[in-house]
Each structure stands twice: as structure tokens, then as C-alpha cells.
Enzyme design. Sequence first.
Site, short mmCIF file in Angstrom:
data_model
loop_
_atom_site.label_atom_id
_atom_site.label_comp_id
_atom_site.label_asym_id
_atom_site.label_seq_id
_atom_site.Cartn_x
_atom_site.Cartn_y
_atom_site.Cartn_z
N GLU A 1 -0.01 9.66 8.89
CA GLU A 1 1.14 8.82 9.25
C GLU A 1 1.33 8.72 10.75
O GLU A 1 1.26 9.73 11.46
CB GLU A 1 2.40 9.44 8.60
CG GLU A 1 3.31 8.43 7.98
CD GLU A 1 2.64 7.63 6.87
OE1 GLU A 1 2.18 6.51 7.15
OE2 GLU A 1 2.58 8.13 5.74
N HIS A 2 1.58 7.52 11.20
CA HIS A 2 1.83 7.24 12.62
C HIS A 2 0.66 7.65 13.51
O HIS A 2 0.86 8.16 14.61
CB HIS A 2 3.12 7.93 13.10
CG HIS A 2 4.35 7.28 12.58
ND1 HIS A 2 4.91 6.15 13.15
CD2 HIS A 2 5.14 7.57 11.51
CE1 HIS A 2 5.99 5.79 12.47
NE2 HIS A 2 6.15 6.63 11.47
N ASP B 1 -2.43 5.55 13.20
CA ASP B 1 -3.34 4.40 13.32
C ASP B 1 -3.21 3.75 14.70
O ASP B 1 -4.21 3.40 15.33
CB ASP B 1 -3.14 3.38 12.19
CG ASP B 1 -1.73 2.83 12.05
OD1 ASP B 1 -0.80 3.38 12.69
OD2 ASP B 1 -1.54 1.84 11.30
N ARG C 1 0.83 -1.21 0.00
CA ARG C 1 0.00 0.00 0.00
C ARG C 1 0.86 1.25 0.00
O ARG C 1 2.04 1.21 0.35
CB ARG C 1 -0.92 0.03 1.22
CG ARG C 1 -0.22 -0.01 2.58
CD ARG C 1 -0.08 1.32 3.26
NE ARG C 1 0.82 1.25 4.40
CZ ARG C 1 2.09 1.55 4.36
NH1 ARG C 1 2.65 1.92 3.24
NH2 ARG C 1 2.84 1.47 5.45
N ASP D 1 -1.89 -1.20 7.48
CA ASP D 1 -1.33 -1.94 6.34
C ASP D 1 -2.17 -3.18 6.05
O ASP D 1 -2.48 -3.49 4.89
CB ASP D 1 0.11 -2.36 6.63
CG ASP D 1 0.96 -1.21 7.12
OD1 ASP D 1 0.52 -0.06 6.97
OD2 ASP D 1 2.04 -1.46 7.66
N ASN E 1 14.04 -1.19 7.93
CA ASN E 1 13.27 -2.34 8.39
C ASN E 1 12.82 -2.03 9.81
O ASN E 1 13.62 -2.01 10.73
CB ASN E 1 14.17 -3.59 8.36
CG ASN E 1 13.45 -4.81 8.89
OD1 ASN E 1 12.45 -4.70 9.61
ND2 ASN E 1 13.94 -5.97 8.54
N LYS E 2 11.51 -1.76 9.96
CA LYS E 2 11.06 -1.22 11.25
C LYS E 2 11.18 -2.23 12.39
O LYS E 2 11.21 -1.84 13.55
CB LYS E 2 9.66 -0.63 11.16
CG LYS E 2 8.54 -1.59 10.81
CD LYS E 2 7.24 -0.82 10.70
CE LYS E 2 6.06 -1.73 10.42
NZ LYS E 2 6.11 -2.38 9.10
N SER F 1 4.96 -1.43 2.70
CA SER F 1 4.28 -2.47 3.43
C SER F 1 4.45 -3.88 2.86
O SER F 1 3.51 -4.67 2.84
CB SER F 1 2.79 -2.08 3.49
OG SER F 1 2.13 -2.83 4.39
N SER F 2 5.66 -4.17 2.41
CA SER F 2 5.91 -5.51 1.87
C SER F 2 5.76 -6.56 2.97
O SER F 2 5.24 -7.65 2.74
CB SER F 2 7.32 -5.60 1.28
OG SER F 2 8.27 -5.29 2.27
C1 GLA Z 1 3.93 1.13 9.59
C2 GLA Z 1 2.89 0.45 10.48
C3 GLA Z 1 1.54 1.10 10.29
C4 GLA Z 1 1.62 2.62 10.49
C5 GLA Z 1 2.75 3.20 9.65
C6 GLA Z 1 2.99 4.66 9.93
O1 GLA Z 1 3.65 0.90 8.25
O2 GLA Z 1 2.81 -0.92 10.17
O3 GLA Z 1 0.61 0.51 11.16
O4 GLA Z 1 1.78 2.90 11.85
O5 GLA Z 1 3.98 2.51 9.85
O6 GLA Z 1 1.90 5.41 9.57
#
Ligand code: GLA
Length: 457
Positions: free
Chosen positions: A48-49, A51, A42, A189, A232-233, A144-145
Site C-alpha cells: 500500500e502506498h 506504487d 481491484r 489501479d 474520496n481521495k 478503485s471505482s
Molecule cells: C490509490 C492510488 C494507487 C495507490 C493506492 C494506495 O488507490 O490510486 O495508485 O497509491 O491508493 O496503495
Amino acid sequence: MATHPPKLQVVMTSNERLQNLKKTFQKMYGEPPQFYACAPGRVNLIGEHIDYCGYAVLPMAIEQNILAAVSVNDSQTIQLANANPKYKDFTVSSKDIRINQDNPQWHYYFLCGVKGVQDHLGLSPLAGMRCVVDGIVPPSSGLSSSSALVCCAGLLTMEANHESLSKVALAEICAKCERYIGTEGGGMDQSISFLAEGGTAKLIEFHPLRASDVRLPEGAVFVISNSCVEMNKAATSHFNIRVVECRIATKMLAKARGLEGNNLLKLAEVQTQLDTSLEEMLGLVEEVLHPEPYSRDEICKVLGITSEQLCEGLLSANTQHVTHFKLFQRARHVYGEAARVLQFKSVCDSAPAGAVQLLGDLMNQSHASCRDLYECSCSELDQLVDICLNSGAVGSRLTGAGWGGCAVSMVPSEKVEPFLQRVREQYYMPDSRRTALEKQSLFVSKPGGGAAIFLEQ
Ligand code: GLA
């Protein structure tokens, strides 16, 4: 309809990617796949940040997805391979699925989806499966892979076990189970991956989860450009530090308004409890919080909790080391960004004259807030956003978690070609690594469809 399970579709054999995947599957396992599942990545247009703070976001699915070929057996093992040899094969007993948080490799995301559906439905034994995965969502790029892989795995596990779940249920399960990997993401995501419909962006609202169409104005397109800085979060603590800062800010605001007994954990819950506007929440932040970072001692003192209670109740496993927390800046970003999402939606709904410029302005404000208040940008992303704006975009912003990854720009349709050319010249061509990546890094994106299961004809 979100309440229905994803539809079983029949597709034509002429799809080249599917044929290649089928060949790889047959070569690897000596049998044909029985069905396929796919889940899209997506791009988040705005929001952003927020959700994970309980606020609505506005993403659209992209055409790039994770596609998997599957066969089912009673071996009680899951055999997993990837069409890209960079990602190693993996076999696991379906009775013993473990996810290693210290080492977020690709197959753990797959196992998150499997385990999420297994746990939710109490499946025991779980069907044995052979799978080959083919992903074309650029990894570590904010598209969002990883969630697409979790969603694809959750969906195919449902199908392999002859179960049926609604799209909303699948989205909620997959949002929850991705946390097995340690990242405390919100549900954006996974929700858009399941609830997307071709041709429309979606406003995704939470508690309860629901999605409504957002008609994007004619005369402009969205262009995605990758900064080529990988993020990579799950491999760093940046993301969870922000989640924790928002959680602590929630506690501080709740305490200041006498709501500490209500066990609030999300900034949106404070607003709901106070039954007030986002503007008033911004005022409350100014009144209650200070811009200087808060030490652990100060937080414990204000909240009347011990250091152990802070560590156990509010911090995550990978944020135990953090000494200072920026509460004022993070809360201001969240309430401001939540308001921008609603404004964006309302401009799309009413489509006034100059709608494209109004939406572009909101995207620019969003980027500034991510950069300055939430500090989730990086110098390359800022440079890329500036180049996009100087190349004809009316709005441009980082998308996804940030700290690298992609920017999304809104570009008037008639300016797309010169826009792409200028961004190519100014961001990609001066750097050989970026030049090599440019083809999959700079593209126009239209709202794609959601996750699906299908058979081959
Ligand atoms: C990542 C998280 C989402 C959202 C975004 C930032 O993609 O998986 O849930 O928090 O970061 O908007």
C-alpha cells in the site's frame, strides 16, 4: 498477452445487467448501443502506498466493474448518462474537454479517460459518442471505482475512434490522465484493471510496467469488508500529502548520499542508485532522518533550496498549505512494505507448509505499518480489522488509499461462513446505516478478469 490490445469479445444477450443497460440506453437516446466496454475495480492484497514510490504491488481485480454502453456519431459532442440517477447527465463538446480539480464529480473521471487517449493519440477531431455507464464497484471504498471509470472511458474512446493500443499502453495512459483530477496516484489501479486475468492475482512492477501471475495458496479465500466510512481521495489532501512527504524524503536521502544531482523523485530510485537492499535502505532512513516532523525551514535548509523552490518543485497544488512533514515514518513504511510484497510473492511461489499463516502475518504487519507509520487508517477501519482477526481471519488489513473504505482479510476456506456471520454481528448489525449497506459491503472475492470491449450477439 499484455502487449496486445484488449480483445473484442462477443457476449450472449442473456446477461441481465447488459440487457437493462441496453434498455436504458435505447430509452435515453432512441437507438441501440453499438458496443460495450467494461473495466474492473481491484483489491490490493499487499503493497500500500508504494506504487508512486516506484515499488511493486500485489493486487487482484474484483468481479465488480464499470460497464458502459456506447454509440458513435459525428456530432463532436460526448453525451454521458449514468444508470444510477444519483449521478447527473452531462454533455460536452469533444473539442473542449476540461477537468475541474476543485469539484471531482463522476463525469470528470470519465473525461480524464477520454482526454488521456485523445492527447496520447493526438485525436482531432474526436468521435462524438453517446454513453450510459453502469457502475457496481462500491464508490469511495478503496476498491478503485474511480480508476475503473477512467479505464473504461479510455478503452471505449480508443474503440470509438477505431484505434488500437496495447493493454500496457492503455494502463500507462490511464494512470497518467487520472492525475488531471489532481490526485498523484501511482499506476496500480489502472494497471490491474487492464492487465488482470481471471483466477490469478498479479505482481505489478513499474518502470517498465509489467505484470506476473501470483498463485494464491489453496485453502484460503479473500474477504472484502467495507468500513462504510467514505473516502474520496481527490476531495481531500491526505493522499497528496503522503506523495509529497515521500518525494521530500527521497530528496533528503539522496542529498545525504551525494546523489542530489540525479534529480531523484521516488524512494525506489534512491535504492536503485545506491544498488543496495531494502534492509539497508531501512538502515539509511534511521541514520539520516529523524522521527520529529520536519518544518519547511528545516527542509529548505538541508536541501539548500528556497521556499519557492519547495512550493513549485516538490509540493502539489493542494499541499501548499502544509507546514510539517513526517519523512522518517513515511520512508520506513515504504521500504518495509516494499519488502513485504516481495516476501508475499515468494511465499506464494514456493508454497511452503504454513503458507497461509505466513501470508496472514505479512498482511497484519502491513496494516500495522499503514496505521502507525503511514497514518492512513481510521478508527473504524482499525476496529473492523480487529473484528476480522477475532472472527477467524489469519490476516487482515486496510486496502487501497485508506482513511476509510475497505479491509481485505485472508480466511481459511472452512471458516468462511462463521467468519461472515461474526463480522456481520459485530461490525454491521449494531449500526443501522452499516446494516443497510451490508449486502454490498461484505463479500468473498475471487481474482476477476481485466478490462474488455464487447459486442452483443
Ligand atoms: C490509490 C492510488 C494507487 C495507490 C493506492 C494506495 O488507490 O490510486 O495508485 O497509491 O491508493 O496503495
